[in-house]
Design an enzyme around this catalytic site. Structure first.
Site, PDB file in Angstrom:
ATOM      1  N   HIS A  48       0.906  -1.124  -0.004  1.00 57.42           N
ATOM      2  CA  HIS A  48      -0.012   0.097  -0.025  1.00 57.42           C
ATOM      3  C   HIS A  48       0.613   1.275   0.103  1.00 57.42           C
ATOM      4  O   HIS A  48       2.117   1.312   0.496  1.00 57.42           O
ATOM      5  CB  HIS A  48      -0.890  -0.184   1.160  1.00 57.42           C
ATOM      6  CG  HIS A  48      -0.150  -0.084   2.407  1.00 57.42           C
ATOM      7  ND1 HIS A  48       0.199   1.299   3.023  1.00 57.42           N
ATOM      8  CD2 HIS A  48      -0.069  -0.915   3.603  1.00 57.42           C
ATOM      9  CE1 HIS A  48       0.853   0.881   4.275  1.00 57.42           C
ATOM     10  NE2 HIS A  48       0.884  -0.481   4.356  1.00 57.42           N
ATOM     11  N   HIS A  53       0.159  -5.443   2.528  1.00 54.54           N
ATOM     12  CA  HIS A  53       1.175  -4.909   3.648  1.00 54.54           C
ATOM     13  C   HIS A  53       2.536  -5.346   3.449  1.00 54.54           C
ATOM     14  O   HIS A  53       2.747  -6.741   2.887  1.00 54.54           O
ATOM     15  CB  HIS A  53       0.654  -5.017   5.018  1.00 54.54           C
ATOM     16  CG  HIS A  53      -0.970  -4.588   5.072  1.00 54.54           C
ATOM     17  ND1 HIS A  53      -1.200  -3.371   5.155  1.00 54.54           N
ATOM     18  CD2 HIS A  53      -1.975  -5.305   4.976  1.00 54.54           C
ATOM     19  CE1 HIS A  53      -2.545  -3.224   5.285  1.00 54.54           C
ATOM     20  NE2 HIS A  53      -3.117  -4.447   5.095  1.00 54.54           N
TER      21      HIS A  53
END
Length: 174
Positions: free
Chosen positions: A8, A142
């Site tokens: 992200h 992530h």
């Protein structure tokens, strides 16, 4: 199967050194620009997009969805970052991360997800991909989750620091 793993974009918590884990944080202005740039530079054919359900990932994934509007999109809680328990929302420099990340059966931070449990969760996601017809998959998630995927697929237990909005290609045999 080709996996394109996207971390992200940047959050204010990233810049401030705050442990996020399962905190549902937003992209900052730089993170929004990073997500847009990553999507604009990505030119591979893909069959599906999967994303962590936390908004820093979904907002990043939305930039790819704009570019690939006809591609199936799925959010999956198994793609979340590791749950860091009581450390979430605190300064990362207050924790012994080398001990925490090396631990398999217990954790030094109260209420945190063990590395074994985190790995099992991510492994269940990977197993579910093998049952699908998709051969080229973009996954927005992530840094810790990308490390788990890397370890599971390549059986390589080295930690890698993935930059915000970086794209990592991995090939997985079915």
């Amino acid at each position: 199967m080709d996996l394109y793993l996207v971390r992200h974009g940047e959050t204010q918590e990233n810049t401030d050194g705050i442990v996020q884990g399962w905190m549902d944080t937003k992209l900052n202005a730089n993170g929004k620009a990073q997500a847009l740039a990553a999507a604009e530079s990505f030119n591979k054919p893909i069959d599906a997009i999967f994303s962590s359900d936390l908004q820093r990932s979904t907002h990043t994934a939305n930039e790819f969805r704009k570019k690939y509007p006809d591609i199936p999109y799925f959010e999956d809680v198994r793609l979340r970052e590791r749950n860091f328990g009581d450390a979430q929302g605190t300064q990362s420099n207050k924790h012994g991360w080398e001990v925490f990340w090396a631990s398999k059966d217990s954790v030094s931070i109260p209420n945190a997800e063990t590395l074994n449990d985190f790995t099992a969760r991510v492994n269940e996601f990977i197993k579910s991909l093998k049952k699908l017809q998709y051969k080229k998959i973009l996954i927005v998630t992530h840094g810790g989750t990308i490390n788990r995927v890397h370890d599971i697929i390549n059986k390589n237990h080295e930690f890698h620091a993935y930059g915000n909005a970086s794209i990592t290609h991995m090939r997985m045999t079915i």
